[in-house]
Design a protein around this motif. Sequence first.
Motif, PDB file in Angstrom:
ATOM      1  N   TYR A 319     -17.932  -5.879 -26.494  1.00 54.81           N
ATOM      2  CA  TYR A 319     -16.549  -6.188 -26.861  1.00 54.81           C
ATOM      3  C   TYR A 319     -15.647  -5.102 -26.294  1.00 54.81           C
ATOM      4  N   TYR A 321     -13.163  -2.024 -25.327  1.00 55.46           N
ATOM      5  CA  TYR A 321     -12.668  -2.169 -23.964  1.00 55.46           C
ATOM      6  C   TYR A 321     -13.647  -1.572 -22.955  1.00 55.46           C
ATOM      7  N   LEU A 327     -10.310   2.122 -29.039  1.00 56.00           N
ATOM      8  CA  LEU A 327     -10.832   1.014 -29.824  1.00 56.00           C
ATOM      9  C   LEU A 327      -9.804  -0.102 -29.909  1.00 56.00           C
ATOM     10  N   SER A 328     -10.288  -1.334 -30.014  1.00 60.39           N
ATOM     11  CA  SER A 328      -9.389  -2.459 -30.234  1.00 60.39           C
ATOM     12  C   SER A 328      -8.730  -2.330 -31.599  1.00 60.39           C
ATOM     13  N   HIS A 331     -11.227  -3.464 -34.105  1.00 65.90           N
ATOM     14  CA  HIS A 331     -12.560  -3.001 -33.709  1.00 65.90           C
ATOM     15  C   HIS A 331     -13.598  -3.257 -34.799  1.00 65.90           C
ATOM     16  N   GLU A 335     -16.987  -5.472 -34.369  1.00 63.63           N
ATOM     17  CA  GLU A 335     -18.288  -4.849 -34.571  1.00 63.63           C
ATOM     18  C   GLU A 335     -19.093  -5.575 -35.635  1.00 63.63           C
ATOM     19  N   ARG A 357     -19.096  -1.439 -27.515  1.00 65.00           N
ATOM     20  CA  ARG A 357     -18.003  -1.473 -26.544  1.00 65.00           C
ATOM     21  C   ARG A 357     -18.553  -1.388 -25.122  1.00 65.00           C
ATOM     22  N   ASP A 371     -11.516  -8.136 -21.542  1.00 66.22           N
ATOM     23  CA  ASP A 371     -10.504  -7.129 -21.866  1.00 66.22           C
ATOM     24  C   ASP A 371      -9.105  -7.727 -21.749  1.00 66.22           C
TER      25      ASP A 371
END
Length: 452
Positions: A319, A321, A327-328, A331, A335, A357, A371
């Motif tokens: 996932y 980036y 982190l998204s 995130h 996760e 990631r 992304d």
Amino acid sequence: MKFWGICLLGILIYDGSCKKVRYDGDQVLKIIPEVTEHVQYLQKITKEWQLDLWKPDLIEEIEAGNEMHVRVPFSYLHQMKENLHQQAMPFTIMITDVQKLIDHNAQTQHKMQRMSMKSYNYTIYHPMEEIYQWMDDIKDKHSDLVTQHYLGHTYENRPIYYLKIGWPSHKKKKIFFMDCGIHAREWISVAYCQWFVQEVLSNHRNDMLLTNVLKQLDFYIVPVFNVDGYVYTWTTERLWRKNRSPHDNGTCYGVDLNRNFNSRWGTVGIASECDSPVFCGPSPASEPETQALVSLIETHKSDILCYINVHSYGQLLLYPYGYSANLSENHNELEKVAKRAVDLIMEKHNIEYTEGRTSYLLYSISGASADWAADLKIKLSYIFELRDDGTYGFELPPDQIEPTCQETMTAVMSIIEYINSTYLENSAVTFTSVRLNVILSCVVCMLYSLIN
């Protein structure tokens, strides 16, 4: 005459070439550099000999302590092994003869195909014209639930289609988007998209989860995104990766489509030389394939809950980036969903996948579609790297299609289950309401009987 007859037929069917690239005697080596000198040597020799890196994608990503998988042509093999021995660099042979493995898999596939002439066989790999026909058949057979749509065209002017699966509705529906075959040689990804479609259509009437989901959400499935490249792997060069657009006045061909999206395009994990297998293109979304996908996704971005980009090999669930250590925004959610998915894969066939990631688990990359989808605020954006861990690499035998698709299906269904419980009107509420209505009706009937 017989050869040229077959050759002409191949040109008519595939629009390809009869001059196939062969890999006789080529081996895939697993090398583990231990010190800086090892790394420097491997980077130098890979570039000078233009070796086909299978893992990692980039020469710059070769690091001490990490496995390197590389296809070494027969003409360089003896010298390569001698050099590795001289430098005391550990290596093992993963594939002893690439061409023999390709030929063996082709023979196995041919036998399996002959056994199932009456129906579409989801346990073999299919050339593009058969996949086009399959899409037509699926659309016609399940016209109540499936529609076929034109996504766009390739550089060589082949159509790219997607299947939309879901019950018609007057209300605006959410979208689950999946594309396969962005890298041409990753045939198992193409096989999985077809498997997914068949599983949904076979089970939706008896599966309460799918029944509820298909009322509120549509699946958009692109079985083959890089159509030109995929055709080329069948007709000319089995291990081709990119699309087929010409560059530098036709001196080299192809762009890595998964590095061509406008997500920190051209910054890390790319090559600017057009002869590189990871050439990112002359500009963001320079390729007609990328442009077609961008147009569709951006049109529906507010409705897309999940974007999945399917690859091989590596046994990973990644996932965002890839271009940054950041982190998204969600995130923890990404996760949590990924951990559940890889746990279910292990339960299915005892195959270990790793989640994380992209930049941490795999390597740095910019311009990746997953992304880019995350940049558009699509909540759940994942890259699946299917089997295997390198034993067969991109030549995963046909007899592994079924177990690979089965375990991947359990993971994807767990994501769908999460979407259903988190973002859709939960079916449990509907069922509870039905039960309450039944109970109330019974009570009313009983009271009415007592009064009378």
